[in-house]
Design an enzyme around this catalytic site. Structure first.
Site, PDB file in Angstrom:
ATOM      1  N   GLU A 128      -0.111  -1.219  -6.934  1.00  0.00           N
ATOM      2  CA  GLU A 128      -0.591   0.054  -7.492  1.00  0.00           C
ATOM      3  C   GLU A 128       0.581   1.005  -7.647  1.00  0.00           C
ATOM      4  O   GLU A 128       1.019   1.314  -8.739  1.00  0.00           O
ATOM      5  CB  GLU A 128      -1.612   0.708  -6.549  1.00  0.00           C
ATOM      6  CG  GLU A 128      -2.782  -0.138  -6.178  1.00  0.00           C
ATOM      7  CD  GLU A 128      -3.495   0.447  -4.979  1.00  0.00           C
ATOM      8  OE1 GLU A 128      -4.732   0.494  -5.028  1.00  0.00           O
ATOM      9  OE2 GLU A 128      -2.836   0.874  -4.021  1.00  0.00           O
ATOM     10  N   GLY A 152       2.381   4.799   1.318  1.00  0.00           N
ATOM     11  CA  GLY A 152       2.789   5.448   2.548  1.00  0.00           C
ATOM     12  C   GLY A 152       4.085   4.938   3.126  1.00  0.00           C
ATOM     13  O   GLY A 152       4.667   3.945   2.682  1.00  0.00           O
ATOM     14  N   SER A 153       4.538   5.645   4.167  1.00  0.00           N
ATOM     15  CA  SER A 153       5.852   5.393   4.750  1.00  0.00           C
ATOM     16  C   SER A 153       5.946   4.039   5.429  1.00  0.00           C
ATOM     17  O   SER A 153       6.963   3.351   5.324  1.00  0.00           O
ATOM     18  CB  SER A 153       6.178   6.502   5.757  1.00  0.00           C
ATOM     19  OG  SER A 153       6.192   7.769   5.141  1.00  0.00           O
ATOM     20  N   VAL A 154       4.886   3.635   6.138  1.00  0.00           N
ATOM     21  CA  VAL A 154       4.952   2.382   6.891  1.00  0.00           C
ATOM     22  C   VAL A 154       5.029   1.196   5.943  1.00  0.00           C
ATOM     23  O   VAL A 154       5.891   0.318   6.065  1.00  0.00           O
ATOM     24  CB  VAL A 154       3.749   2.251   7.845  1.00  0.00           C
ATOM     25  CG1 VAL A 154       3.734   0.878   8.503  1.00  0.00           C
ATOM     26  CG2 VAL A 154       3.807   3.332   8.919  1.00  0.00           C
ATOM     27  N   GLY A 174       0.809  -1.212   0.000  1.00  0.00           N
ATOM     28  CA  GLY A 174       0.000   0.000   0.000  1.00  0.00           C
ATOM     29  C   GLY A 174       0.841   1.260   0.000  1.00  0.00           C
ATOM     30  O   GLY A 174       2.074   1.237   0.057  1.00  0.00           O
ATOM     31  N   ASN A 198      -7.734   9.898   4.202  1.00  0.00           N
ATOM     32  CA  ASN A 198      -7.438   9.988   2.770  1.00  0.00           C
ATOM     33  C   ASN A 198      -8.457   9.239   1.919  1.00  0.00           C
ATOM     34  O   ASN A 198      -8.886   9.726   0.891  1.00  0.00           O
ATOM     35  CB  ASN A 198      -6.043   9.427   2.473  1.00  0.00           C
ATOM     36  CG  ASN A 198      -4.952  10.205   3.164  1.00  0.00           C
ATOM     37  OD1 ASN A 198      -5.060  11.409   3.366  1.00  0.00           O
ATOM     38  ND2 ASN A 198      -3.892   9.525   3.558  1.00  0.00           N
ATOM     39  N   GLY A 229      -6.851   1.355  -2.681  1.00  0.00           N
ATOM     40  CA  GLY A 229      -6.968   0.015  -3.249  1.00  0.00           C
ATOM     41  C   GLY A 229      -6.886  -1.097  -2.232  1.00  0.00           C
ATOM     42  O   GLY A 229      -6.925  -2.272  -2.601  1.00  0.00           O
TER      43      GLY A 229
END
Length: 502
Positions: free
Chosen positions: A287, A264-266, A262, A377, A381
């Site tokens: 994605e 993002g940073s994590v 997914g 946000n 997906g």
């Protein structure tokens, strides 16, 4: 320009961004290219913002996902957005949404194209898409994302192409545009391997719909991800321990299964942890292709990567664009309804790694709404992959706001992914494998392995009280959201000062 606009009939349609923006009328619906700060339409939307300073203007804005170049922020500040879908990630726009100043439709990213194809949304009046070139045979070659651009071009009444000279022509040949066709009439999607190419290299377009071409020269906005920290590195270690166990027990091979990660940073940091693992010859079917994917490609860990956008930090982006040829046979970009399609996800047997805001003791996931009401946000997906993957994994840190928020709660304040779509949960504390566990068996595993020590006793007390009331999934209804109300009223989810000191 002639090198990039190779269809002779289009070379006399170059206009300024201001002229292109003047074609947009109040009440129209716009389909903008862009997926997570990559390949987004930049010039015409910003010219529209300038117009809005002089006249009242409201439009609906459809995209692939979030936009870069501050487009979402500036449109929100100008007050020109009536309705936005399917995903955004801008703090100003988020505030406007939560204050009720604009409508936001939070959609699974594979669904938007289907809604448009079925005429279930307001029709797209104008598609504004960024391109690296337009070929001799009239195909639009996207830049660093595909997103929903192909369905916007297909369904729009008018098309405006932003021809971005800052994007290298080497991007030609890196896309795979496949038209699914109408539901009820389509054939099986003939993709059996991550590196299969089954479509065209560009977006087909009715040339009569192309009203104008705007020349631009602006790089994508860099990703906002931050480097891995100690906690995310620990989370990656826990995930790799789980994958090793799956390999040892014969459920995964040494090259695992195609990976999805997914935004993002994590999620990026957890994927980055595979660099130091023994797993190799990996494949990515995702994605967004973030920094970690290119680090793995550069290290020879990843054999091939498929996505619908390239979203990188500034340094990584500069290196990619200057040396793109070395990735051309190991990388493909597709439309998001294709990258996120349930048929393909299930067929390939993906390992899906996505991020949660919070999860509860039974494994339900909230990935969108802070305290159940305020949109962050969007679901993006994650739902497409969670329900259909071979392994559905969610990651998050166990606490937030210096420990005043526990990411593990009795009952999530908003449900995006039910317990039925979640296989494994990972925090810096450990991982919980929930497969095959009845609801009553899940809380002890989740609390022991994933909750922060300062909240474990409090969680166990809730569960024990709930069990006394019985039921397949025990709850104390009047206390189920007490942690969230306690935080709202007192600034912490803790019932009392914890004894924990480590």
């Amino acid at each position: 320009m002639k090198e990039r606009v190779r269809h002779a009939d289009l070379q006399n349609r170059v206009v300024s961004r201001q002229i292109a923006a003047s074609w947009i009328e109040d009440g129209m619906t716009l389909g903008l290219s862009g997926f997570t700060r990559a390949g987004d339409a930049k010039a015409v939307p910003l010219a529209l913002v300038e117009r809005a300073k002089k006249e009242n203007l409201k439009v609906n804005v459809y995209t692939g996902a979030s936009l870069g170049s501050d487009v979402d922020r500036l449109m929100a500040e100008a007050g020109i957005v009536n309705k936005r879908l399917p995903f955004q990630a801008d703090s100003v726009m988020r505030k406007k949404i939560n204050e009720g100043d604009m409508y936001f439709v939070d959609q699974h990213l594979s669904h938007t194209a289907e809604y448009l194809r079925n005429d279930a949304l307001e029709a797209v009046d104008v598609a504004i898409v960024e391109a690296v070139s337009i070929t001799e045979d009239g195909f639009i070659i996207p830049t660093t994302s595909v997103g929903n651009s192909s369905i916007f071009v297909e369904k729009a009444k008018t098309v405006i192409v932003e021809l971005n000279e800052a994007q290298p022509l080497a991007l030609e040949g890196m896309h795979d545009i496949y038209e699914l066709g109408k539901q009820g009439e389509r054939n099986p999607i003939p993709l059996q391997h991550v590196d299969d190419r089954i479509g065209t290299q560009g977006i087909p377009v009715d040339l009569d719909k192309v009203k104008g071409i705007v020349l631009t020269n602006q790089q994508d906005s860099p990703s906002t991800i931050v480097p891995p920290d100690e906690e995310t590195a620990t989370m990656a270690d826990h995930l790799i321990q789980f994958l090793r166990k799956e390999n040892k027990e014969g459920r995964l091979p040494k090259n695992l299964a195609p990976l999805q990660s997914g935004i993002g940073s994590v999620a990026n940091a957890v994927l980055h942890g595979l660099l130091e693992s023994e797993f190799t010859d990996l494949e990515v079917y995702s994605e967004v292709l973030q920094d970690a994917v290119f680090d793995l490609l550069d290290a020879g860990k990843v054999r091939f990567a498929s996505g619908c956008s390239i979203t990188l930090s500034e340094t990584k982006l500069e290196g990619l664009l200057s040396d793109l040829d070395r990735y051309k046979d190991r990388l493909v970009l597709r439309p998001q309804e294709f990258s996120n399609h349930p048929e393909i996800i299930r067929r390939l047997g993906l390992i899906a790694i996505n991020t949660a805001l919070e999860f509860d003791i039974y494994g339900n996931i909230n990935s969108t709404h802070v305290s159940g009401t305020k949109m962050m946000n969007g679901i993006g997906g994650s739902g497409d992959f969670a329900r259909n993957s071979k392994l559905s994994i969610f990651v998050t840190k166990s606490i937030a706001k210096n420990g005043n928020i526990s990411s593990v709660v009795p009952f999530v304040s908003h449900v995006d992914h039910t317990e039925h779509d979640v296989d494994v949960i990972v925090t810096e504390q450990g991982y919980a494998d929930l497969r095959g566990l009845a609801p009553i068996e899940r809380p002890p595993v989740i609390i022991k392995n994933c909750a922060h020590p300062m909240y474990r006793e409090q969680l166990l007390n809730y569960f024990e009280e709930a069990c006394k009331r019985g039921g397949q999934t025990p709850h104390v209804l009047e206390k189920a959201f007490s942690w969230h109300t306690n935080f709202a009223n007192n600034g912490t989810m803790l019932e009392k000062t914890p004894q924990y000191s480590g």
